[in-house]
Design a protein around this motif. Structure first.
Motif, short mmCIF file in Angstrom:
data_model
loop_
_atom_site.label_atom_id
_atom_site.label_comp_id
_atom_site.label_asym_id
_atom_site.label_seq_id
_atom_site.Cartn_x
_atom_site.Cartn_y
_atom_site.Cartn_z
N ILE A 249 0.96 -1.24 -0.02
CA ILE A 249 0.07 -0.03 -0.05
C ILE A 249 0.90 1.34 0.00
N GLY A 250 0.74 2.28 -0.97
CA GLY A 250 1.43 3.34 -0.83
C GLY A 250 2.51 3.31 -1.77
N ASP A 251 2.77 2.24 -2.40
CA ASP A 251 3.99 1.93 -3.20
C ASP A 251 3.51 2.25 -4.76
N MET A 253 5.09 3.35 -7.17
CA MET A 253 6.00 3.00 -8.55
C MET A 253 5.55 1.48 -8.78
N TYR A 254 5.20 0.60 -7.93
CA TYR A 254 5.14 -0.79 -8.49
C TYR A 254 3.43 -0.95 -8.12
N SER A 255 2.98 -0.28 -7.63
CA SER A 255 1.54 -0.78 -7.69
C SER A 255 0.62 0.27 -8.74
N GLY A 256 1.16 1.33 -9.13
CA GLY A 256 0.86 2.04 -10.30
C GLY A 256 -0.55 2.81 -9.87
N LYS A 257 -0.66 2.94 -8.55
CA LYS A 257 -1.62 3.76 -7.95
C LYS A 257 -1.34 4.58 -6.91
N VAL A 258 -1.68 5.91 -6.83
CA VAL A 258 -1.44 6.64 -5.53
C VAL A 258 -2.53 6.43 -4.54
N LYS A 260 -4.31 7.55 -0.91
CA LYS A 260 -4.65 8.72 0.03
C LYS A 260 -4.47 8.37 1.43
N ARG A 261 -4.05 7.15 1.74
CA ARG A 261 -4.06 6.82 2.95
C ARG A 261 -2.77 6.81 3.70
N ILE A 262 -1.85 6.97 2.72
CA ILE A 262 -0.33 7.08 3.22
C ILE A 262 0.46 7.59 2.15
N ASP A 263 1.47 8.27 2.42
CA ASP A 263 2.13 9.04 1.40
C ASP A 263 3.51 8.29 0.83
N ARG A 264 3.61 6.97 1.17
CA ARG A 264 5.00 6.13 0.89
C ARG A 264 4.51 4.86 0.99
#
Length: 306
Positions: A249-251, A253-258, A260-264
């Motif tokens: 969650i929050g990755d 670069m690899y998940s392809g999605k931003v 909102k629950r965590i910024d990293r």
């Protein structure tokens, strides 16, 4: 200047080599360290008398090695900043790295990194500020990072880095419920041909990469995993979890999605078990989950119950 980490003492036993050079090699001195010991001001004493590499030893001899002093590199500028020290002695410094700070300066990027801040910390303590990074973490991964205080300690730690004497454990929060709930991910990792800074699964050119995972807690559409690294590839956990369909969650670069629950990426090195290479004591080190991951966990729990 702290001298204690420059002095090593040994007593010669039955199984030790009986020639100073061979004894040092047996005790994991690298060729460059032997060179520095000989040519850059290191000293060897046997029973309080200065001796050279070819001196013959016998059982019961006491050998004292004074390592050459090290000149810190100018490439890493000392900077002030908080250093959350988890463990420190004459040989090792283990810190808890916050998210959002790189481990080492990159060629293209200036700015504050853990190496700069640790150098500032060592100077403030009047210790030799030569930086020996043993383990690194991605900029947006938090948790335990290991520095050695001398090149000798660095080489000893390097030699056990991917063995059972140096165990690294992480916590990650991933999309979806991982099935099976525990297992081994054994997939080779290589450089992504489309983006040099990314990694991917590459059966042709990839390096063997192994990660053990175990589900600690399940949420409605997420998992909290405990992971143990058996190899140390760049982005290993991030790539492996993406490969099995459960990116962190929050990755973005690899998940392809931003998210909102965590910024990293929700990834934290929370535990190290290290057999100290000099004292041979087992160090069990822990870093608590950082605030943003604690918040994310409570959000995920709320989603489960809501």
């Amino acid at each position: 200047m702290n001298k204690s980490n420059r002095i090593l003492k040994f007593t010669i036993g039955d199984n030790d080599k009986k020639n100073v050079r061979k004894f040092l090699v047996q005790h994991k001195f690298s060729s460059s360290q032997l060179h520095n010991l000989k040519n850059k001001g290191g000293l060897i004493f046997v029973n309080h008398k200065q001796r050279h590499f070819d001196f013959r030893l016998k059982n019961g001899d006491e050998i004292l090695i004074i390592l050459n002093s090290e000149e810190p590199s100018d490439l890493i500028a000392p900077m002030s900043g908080p250093v959350d020290v988890i463990y420190e002695d004459s040989y090792i410094l283990v810190v808890n790295k916050p998210p959002g700070i790189a481990s080492l300066p990159a060629k293209a990027r200036s700015g504050k990194t853990m190496a700069n801040v640790v150098k500032g910390y060592l100077i403030a303590k009047k210790e030799n500020p030569t930086i020996h990074l043993v383990t690194r973490l991605d900029r947006n991964t938090s948790g335990l990072m290991v520095f050695a205080k001398t090149s000798y300690a660095h080489s000893l730690l390097d030699q056990i880095l991917h063995s059972e004497d140096f165990q690294k454990f992480y916590l990650a929060m991933t999309y979806g419920q991982v099935k099976p709930e525990s297992g081994l991910i054994d997939l080779p990792i290589g450089i992504d041909p489309d983006a040099f800074y990314m990694r991917n699964i590459d059966y042709q050119k990839g390096k063997p990469s192994r990660t053990i995972y175990e589900t600690v807690e399940k949420f409605s559409d997420a998992s909290l995993l405990k992971l143990k690294l058996l190899t140390g590839r760049t982005h290993q956990i991030r790539v492996h979890l993406t490969a099995i369909g459960h990116p962190i969650i929050g990755d973005d670069m690899y998940s392809g999605k931003v998210d909102k629950r965590i910024d990293r990426q929700a990834l934290h090195c929370y535990r190290l078990n290290i057999v100290h290479p000099v004292t041979k004591k087992l160090l069990k080190l822990r870093a608590p989950l950082p605030k943003d991951m604690v918040m994310l966990k409570s959000v995920l729990r709320g989603e489960k119950n809501g």
